[in-house]
Enzyme design. Sequence first.
Site, PDB file in Angstrom:
ATOM      1  N   ARG A  38       0.740  -1.300   0.073  1.00 47.07           N
ATOM      2  CA  ARG A  38      -0.009   0.075  -0.052  1.00 47.07           C
ATOM      3  C   ARG A  38       0.907   1.351  -0.096  1.00 47.07           C
ATOM      4  NH1 ARG A  38      -1.553   2.310   4.360  1.00 47.07           N
ATOM      5  NH2 ARG A  38      -2.095   0.588   5.612  1.00 47.07           N
ATOM      6  N   TYR A  90     -17.876  16.292 -14.798  1.00 43.26           N
ATOM      7  CA  TYR A  90     -18.437  15.061 -14.280  1.00 43.26           C
ATOM      8  C   TYR A  90     -19.184  15.017 -13.064  1.00 43.26           C
ATOM      9  CZ  TYR A  90     -18.266  10.249 -12.833  1.00 43.26           C
ATOM     10  OH  TYR A  90     -18.690   8.847 -12.531  1.00 43.26           O
ATOM     11  N   ASP A 167      -9.154  17.446 -15.469  1.00 41.82           N
ATOM     12  CA  ASP A 167      -9.571  16.119 -15.876  1.00 41.82           C
ATOM     13  C   ASP A 167      -9.456  15.984 -17.387  1.00 41.82           C
ATOM     14  OD1 ASP A 167     -11.241  13.899 -16.140  1.00 41.82           O
ATOM     15  OD2 ASP A 167     -12.592  14.219 -14.813  1.00 41.82           O
ATOM     16  N   LYS A 192     -12.225   4.620 -18.596  1.00 47.60           N
ATOM     17  CA  LYS A 192     -12.904   5.138 -19.803  1.00 47.60           C
ATOM     18  C   LYS A 192     -11.884   4.835 -20.878  1.00 47.60           C
ATOM     19  CE  LYS A 192     -15.788   6.509 -16.841  1.00 47.60           C
ATOM     20  NZ  LYS A 192     -15.971   7.798 -16.630  1.00 47.60           N
TER      21      LYS A 192
HETATM   22  C1  LIG Z   1     -16.173   8.342 -14.953  1.00 50.47           C
HETATM   23  C2  LIG Z   1     -15.397   9.882 -14.933  1.00 50.47           C
HETATM   24  C3  LIG Z   1     -14.843  10.266 -13.668  1.00 50.47           C
HETATM   25  C4  LIG Z   1     -14.710   9.388 -12.523  1.00 50.47           C
HETATM   26  O1  LIG Z   1     -14.110   8.059 -12.696  1.00 50.47           O
HETATM   27  P1  LIG Z   1     -14.436   6.668 -12.090  1.00 50.47           P
HETATM   28  O2  LIG Z   1     -13.265   5.803 -12.537  1.00 50.47           O
HETATM   29  O3  LIG Z   1     -15.696   6.073 -12.528  1.00 50.47           O
HETATM   30  O4  LIG Z   1     -14.342   6.756 -10.420  1.00 50.47           O
HETATM   31  C5  LIG Z   1     -14.150  11.306 -13.727  1.00 50.47           C
HETATM   32  N1  LIG Z   1     -14.191  12.455 -14.689  1.00 50.47           N
HETATM   33  C6  LIG Z   1     -14.816  11.920 -15.904  1.00 50.47           C
HETATM   34  C7  LIG Z   1     -14.798  12.923 -16.779  1.00 50.47           C
HETATM   35  C8  LIG Z   1     -15.553  10.659 -15.858  1.00 50.47           C
HETATM   36  O5  LIG Z   1     -15.916  10.457 -16.949  1.00 50.47           O
END
Ligand SMILES: *Cc1c(COP(=O)(O)O)cnc(C)c1O
Length: 358
Positions: A38, A90, A167, A192
């Site tokens: 960890r 998001y 992001d 994604k």
């Molecule tokens: C899905 C998503 C997240 C969150 O990610 P997880 O892997 O579902 O925790 C954050 N930002 C964007 C733009 C996303 O599409």
Amino acid sequence: MWSARTRAILAGRPAAADGQPANTPLVPASAMGLDYSREVGTPTWAAFETAVGSLEGGIATAFASGMATVTAVLDLLPAGATVAVPVYSYAGTRGALDHAHNQGKITVRRIEPTDTDAWIAAAADADLLWLETPTNPTLDVMDLDAILSAADTAAKTTDRRPLTVVDNTFATPLGQQPLAHGADVVVHSVTKFIGGHSDLLLGVTVTAPHRGDLAQALVDARTRTGATPGTLESWLALRGLRTLGVRLAEASSTAAFLVDKLSGHPAVTHVRYPGSGAMVAFDLADGDAAERVCAALELVHNATSLGGVETTIERRAHLPGDAHVPAGLLRLSVGLEDPADLWRDLESALAGETAQTS
Ligand SMILES: *Cc1c(COP(=O)(O)O)cnc(C)c1O
């Protein structure tokens, strides 16, 4: 240095040598001798981090999910901090910010993604600019250069600089490298496009090379909160990253084809596309029309999430966190099916719809 597309294939791979594996092995281990995994990670996480760090141009730290990266960044803020976030972004990110706001820990300010003047103003007095571009699900493009240089100006004139986080999930590390534009931290939902096969949950932060202090703080947050990446997920994500270049190129070309077709369809009132990438959004007359089209599609999956090899569609306004999104907006994540099949399916589901509100 090799091109990004080539580095997506090479980075994090063991050196070629007789008797050595061609790929980083899956190393499921909670301890590495006297070190605890960890805290110090495993060779499988490290290989994935090396590869993403190479593409984004910084120091990568893998997390259990995209949301774990969001909360790790929030963990860096002092009590009472002000955070600016796009109105369209998001929903989970805004949910985490609202939660901290409601607990009295931070103050959240929502800004229209394309209101660059408001972002420049926020750079002067906010502690964190949370940027997301293209945004989810409206695919607005934020003026990264103008906003990030306003953060630099704030540092010179007020001697406090807001932390800037981008992001980069929708653009992917091949589509855009925000650290090169001056951002402090990039975050990805690896779930994604990087993973690319809808079979894992994972996140990653990438910190500018000169911000080793931030990279360490994020590792510390990961250790403290226990939001560590799974070993199998890290291995699968690295496998996914190897084909990101070819997947993104193919999906972008199909997306451009579908944008062209959708733009000419009488039932479609608005098409939102940033000009590249695999995400497309389009608007129908109202929420009922959008729901009917989702139900009529046979090939395109009516499912949440995005970035997989399969094309998915979702009416985002059905989610409580996205209730402010236009009711008839459909978000399409373009996959790798035959473009002609995708259009045949969309065209037949759209048949009978008109641009009039029913
Ligand atoms: C899905 C998503 C997240 C969150 O990610 P997880 O892997 O579902 O925790 C954050 N930002 C964007 C733009 C996303 O599409």
